[in-house]
Enzyme design. Structure first.
Site, mmCIF file in Angstrom:
data_model
loop_
_atom_site.group_PDB
_atom_site.id
_atom_site.type_symbol
_atom_site.label_atom_id
_atom_site.label_comp_id
_atom_site.label_asym_id
_atom_site.label_seq_id
_atom_site.Cartn_x
_atom_site.Cartn_y
_atom_site.Cartn_z
ATOM 1 N N SER A 46 -7.989 -42.636 -10.724
ATOM 2 C CA SER A 46 -7.689 -43.820 -9.917
ATOM 3 C C SER A 46 -7.249 -45.000 -10.770
ATOM 4 O O SER A 46 -7.739 -45.205 -11.888
ATOM 5 C CB SER A 46 -8.959 -44.202 -9.155
ATOM 6 O OG SER A 46 -8.897 -45.541 -8.721
ATOM 7 N N GLU A 83 -8.243 -47.813 -10.304
ATOM 8 C CA GLU A 83 -9.445 -48.645 -10.499
ATOM 9 C C GLU A 83 -9.954 -48.525 -11.938
ATOM 10 O O GLU A 83 -10.688 -49.385 -12.415
ATOM 11 C CB GLU A 83 -10.552 -48.195 -9.542
ATOM 12 C CG GLU A 83 -10.509 -48.857 -8.186
ATOM 13 C CD GLU A 83 -10.865 -50.336 -8.212
ATOM 14 O OE1 GLU A 83 -11.935 -50.678 -8.727
ATOM 15 O OE2 GLU A 83 -10.066 -51.142 -7.718
ATOM 16 N N TYR A 109 -17.865 -47.360 -9.272
ATOM 17 C CA TYR A 109 -16.838 -46.385 -8.882
ATOM 18 C C TYR A 109 -15.821 -46.201 -10.014
ATOM 19 O O TYR A 109 -15.511 -45.073 -10.408
ATOM 20 C CB TYR A 109 -16.126 -46.861 -7.606
ATOM 21 C CG TYR A 109 -14.887 -46.064 -7.270
ATOM 22 C CD1 TYR A 109 -14.972 -44.837 -6.619
ATOM 23 C CD2 TYR A 109 -13.614 -46.524 -7.622
ATOM 24 C CE1 TYR A 109 -13.831 -44.098 -6.328
ATOM 25 C CE2 TYR A 109 -12.469 -45.796 -7.332
ATOM 26 C CZ TYR A 109 -12.582 -44.584 -6.683
ATOM 27 O OH TYR A 109 -11.456 -43.853 -6.410
HETATM 28 N N1 GDD Z 1 -12.501 -53.180 1.721
HETATM 29 C C1 GDD Z 1 -12.266 -54.491 1.796
HETATM 30 N N2 GDD Z 1 -12.734 -55.200 2.875
HETATM 31 N N3 GDD Z 1 -11.570 -55.082 0.798
HETATM 32 C C2 GDD Z 1 -11.311 -56.402 0.908
HETATM 33 C C3 GDD Z 1 -11.751 -57.168 1.992
HETATM 34 C C4 GDD Z 1 -12.508 -56.539 3.020
HETATM 35 O O1 GDD Z 1 -12.935 -57.140 4.003
HETATM 36 N N4 GDD Z 1 -11.315 -58.440 1.821
HETATM 37 C C5 GDD Z 1 -10.641 -58.459 0.668
HETATM 38 N N5 GDD Z 1 -10.646 -57.228 0.107
HETATM 39 C C6 GDD Z 1 -10.026 -56.874 -1.199
HETATM 40 C C7 GDD Z 1 -10.964 -56.163 -2.152
HETATM 41 O O2 GDD Z 1 -11.822 -57.115 -2.807
HETATM 42 C C8 GDD Z 1 -9.948 -55.510 -3.089
HETATM 43 O O3 GDD Z 1 -9.540 -56.423 -4.069
HETATM 44 C C9 GDD Z 1 -8.765 -55.191 -2.172
HETATM 45 O O4 GDD Z 1 -8.992 -55.930 -0.964
HETATM 46 C C10 GDD Z 1 -8.589 -53.720 -1.840
HETATM 47 O O5 GDD Z 1 -9.832 -53.210 -1.406
HETATM 48 P P1 GDD Z 1 -9.958 -51.698 -0.819
HETATM 49 O O6 GDD Z 1 -8.978 -51.504 0.282
HETATM 50 O O7 GDD Z 1 -11.395 -51.494 -0.481
HETATM 51 O O8 GDD Z 1 -9.455 -50.773 -1.995
HETATM 52 P P2 GDD Z 1 -9.756 -50.781 -3.582
HETATM 53 O O9 GDD Z 1 -8.530 -51.315 -4.259
HETATM 54 O O10 GDD Z 1 -11.042 -51.417 -3.880
HETATM 55 O O11 GDD Z 1 -9.904 -49.230 -3.881
HETATM 56 C C11 GDD Z 1 -9.011 -48.262 -3.319
HETATM 57 O O12 GDD Z 1 -7.976 -47.967 -4.219
HETATM 58 C C12 GDD Z 1 -8.375 -47.281 -5.422
HETATM 59 C C13 GDD Z 1 -7.119 -47.059 -6.252
HETATM 60 O O13 GDD Z 1 -6.848 -48.214 -6.984
HETATM 61 C C14 GDD Z 1 -9.826 -47.023 -2.961
HETATM 62 O O14 GDD Z 1 -9.030 -46.147 -2.222
HETATM 63 C C15 GDD Z 1 -10.300 -46.299 -4.197
HETATM 64 O O15 GDD Z 1 -10.964 -45.089 -3.820
HETATM 65 C C16 GDD Z 1 -9.075 -45.989 -5.054
HETATM 66 O O16 GDD Z 1 -9.443 -45.291 -6.212
#
Ligand code: GDD
Length: 326
Positions: A126, A128, A150
């Site tokens: 990922s 991440e 994670y």
């Molecule tokens: N989930 C979530 N909910 N995220 C929020 C929110 C909210 O209400 N508000 C802001 N965010 C911001 C998070 O702080 C983060 O910076 C961004 O939105 C994306 O959050 P997510 O959609 O939860 O994804 P992620 O980037 O943390 O992780 C995803 O992508 C990775 C690849 O880079 C996941 O799919 C991981 O499993 C994956 O590895």
């Protein structure tokens, strides 16, 4: 008939990958953890050709049994605790499934496959892992600096995959995928949380949506495009690692604005409340990937652009919410 075993079959990527492999003439097995897993029914009805088999990334002997039974040519490890926010609350569980689970699966393949192991292994690494990024854009050689339990677990899984390739000559690949979304994305992730809320707000079913950090920037692509890269990686003469990304980055705020606009709402700020509960102890501020190696070696490139992804997800959620009303 080639055979594939997919862990994480109930997730967004598992479902898209199963469709691709089925289309390519594969026999597809999906590993299902848990007792009476409710999401198994979803796979059984939506993807009837997938053969479900019990097993858990926390249980080595169940993985050995699954491999002995399915005799796969290709194993795709998509199973994980994949929600970054949850990983802060359940760090040990995340390390066990998302991190150690990779080691168990590789060890199971090594034990079952013996010398001249014919199994080809794909690890869902990922972006991440890049966390507090050391360079922009990020490529296969960018140093890793994870910012969550994670991310740390994914680094362990990534390094373990490389290590098994180098130590035992196993055909093990790692796909470093940047964020990828779709109408099948879980509601806990920001994109789908937003498109679902936008649909409900547009239909008068909800007044507002509570969000966290709108300044974080992500490189968002379409999950359907990204699973084809997983398959391509395992068709190469030599195993290797590849970044899969669009090369474009957008703030969460841009996604929110575009999603509301797609439902005809321009004054989006009226409907968004910032809630500290959704901020993370440490944030990944900026991700943007350099997928030039994948373009060059795999001939892969993303097809769906950001704007189309957002409008597709909003249209899907509007239709789904409308259907519930009728
Ligand atoms: N989930 C979530 N909910 N995220 C929020 C929110 C909210 O209400 N508000 C802001 N965010 C911001 C998070 O702080 C983060 O910076 C961004 O939105 C994306 O959050 P997510 O959609 O939860 O994804 P992620 O980037 O943390 O992780 C995803 O992508 C990775 C690849 O880079 C996941 O799919 C991981 O499993 C994956 O590895």
């Amino acid at each position: 008939m080639p055979t594939a075993l997919i862990t994480g079959i109930t997730g967004q990527d598992g479902q898209y990958l199963a469709e691709v492999l089925h289309g390519e003439g594969y026999r597809v097995f999906g590993l299902i953890p848990g007792q009476r897993n409710p999401r198994a029914d979803l796979v059984a009805s939506g993807l009837p050709y997938v053969e479900l088999i019990e097993g858990d990334l926390a249980d080595l002997s169940s993985l050995i049994a699954a491999l002995e039974y399915t005799q796969p040519d290709e194993v795709y490890n998509l199973g994980a605790i994949s929600f970054v926010a949850l990983s802060f609350k359940q760090a040990e569980l995340t390390a066990n499934i998302t991190g150690l689970g990779v080691l168990r699966l590789l060890e199971a393949i090594r034990l079952v496959g013996g010398t001249d192991n014919p199994v080809r292994f794909y690890q869902a690494s990922s972006s991440e892992m890049f966390g507090k990024v050391r360079e922009t854009p990020q490529n296969e050689l960018t140093p890793l600096h994870p910012r969550s339990p994670y991310g740390s677990a994914k680094v362990f899984g990534h390094n373990t995959t490389v290590n098994y390739r180098e130590s035992y000559g196993m055909y093990a690949c790692s796909g470093i995928l940047f964020n990828h979304e779709s109408p099948r994305r879980g509601l806990e992730f920001v994109t789908r949380k937003v498109t679902n809320a936008v649909a409900r707000i547009a239909l008068g079913l909800q007044d507002e949506v509570a969000l966290g950090n709108l300044d974080a920037k992500r490189d968002w692509g379409f999950a359907g495009d990204y699973v084809t890269a997983m398959h391509l990686m395992l068709q190469q003469p030599e195993p290797d690692d590849f970044v899969i990304a669009t090369g474009k980055t957008h703030a969460v705020r841009d996604f929110v604005q575009l999603a509301f606009a797609a439902a005809g709402i321009d004054d989006w700020e009226r409907y968004v409340r910032i809630d500290p509960r959704f901020f993370r102890p440490a944030e990944v501020d900026l991700l943007v990937g350099d997928a030039s190696k994948a373009r060059r070696v795999l001939g892969w490139e993303p097809k769906m652009a950001f704007e189309e992804l957002v409008t597709t997800m909003v249209a899907h959620d509007l239709e789904a919410e409308q259907r519930k009303l009728s």
